[in-house]
Design a protein around this motif. Structure first.
Motif, PDB file in Angstrom:
ATOM      1  N   LEU A 157      -0.395 -15.678  12.271  1.00 52.58           N
ATOM      2  CA  LEU A 157      -0.599 -14.298  12.220  1.00 52.58           C
ATOM      3  C   LEU A 157       0.224 -13.475  12.761  1.00 52.58           C
ATOM      4  O   LEU A 157       0.906 -13.602  13.960  1.00 52.58           O
ATOM      5  N   LYS A 215      -2.863 -18.656  13.776  1.00 48.98           N
ATOM      6  CA  LYS A 215      -3.784 -17.970  13.177  1.00 48.98           C
ATOM      7  C   LYS A 215      -5.173 -18.509  13.768  1.00 48.98           C
ATOM      8  O   LYS A 215      -6.354 -17.795  13.781  1.00 48.98           O
ATOM      9  N   THR A 271      -0.029  -9.503   8.487  1.00 53.94           N
ATOM     10  CA  THR A 271       0.384 -11.036   7.900  1.00 53.94           C
ATOM     11  C   THR A 271       0.516 -10.811   6.352  1.00 53.94           C
ATOM     12  O   THR A 271      -0.311 -10.466   5.719  1.00 53.94           O
TER      13      THR A 271
END
Length: 151
Positions: A143, A118, A136
């Motif tokens: 992610l 992420k 997501t």
């Protein structure tokens, strides 16, 4: 030897790793200077069942690799997952944008996912530039983005 019970333990801060400069000062690369060479890959990097792999070349020099592996997760089931790794001197030069788009277009798959940390803003931006969108879910630790081949 046992430590006396009345002594305090000194807590030390965990040292942070040194910052690594990842971007080159060479500037963006022209799309015409990027070449993708299809390769067999290795078992865990595009060479397994359903996988695809490419060597990324810039001006005749190896700049990295890209590949698709088949992943199985409880949310999406068995699906193709795209991965790209660029040499440090190739990062920050807009190569990833071209590689995401070109590899997915050349792939045999109509829908391709990309899983990344992420915190990996550069990969996210490159994937978005190539047409990936964030899918997501709350259960995902990373992610997850998806690309769909234009019809």
């Amino acid at each position: 030897m046992a430590r006396p019970t009345n002594t305090k333990r000194i807590r030390r801060a965990t040292p942070k790793p040194p910052l690594v400069k990842a971007k080159s000062n060479l500037g963006p690369v022209s799309t015409d200077d990027i070449e993708l060479i299809s390769t067999t890959g290795t078992r865990d990097k595009g060479g397994g069942s359903g996988g695809e792999a490419w060597t990324v070349m810039v001006d005749g020099k190896r700049a990295g690799k890209a590949y698709i592996n088949m992943l199985d997760d409880p949310i999406r089931g068995l699906h193709p997952s795209f991965h790209i790794f660029l040499n440090r001197q190739s990062q920050g030069r807009h190569i990833g944008r071209v590689v995401y788009k070109s590899c997915c277009s050349r792939s045999k798959y109509d829908v391709i996912y990309a899983h990344m940390r992420k915190s990996n803003i550069a990969s996210r931006k490159a994937a978005e530039h190539a047409g990936f969108v964030d899918v997501t879910s709350q259960e995902d630790m990373q992610l997850v983005m998806v690309w769909r081949k234009p019809s």
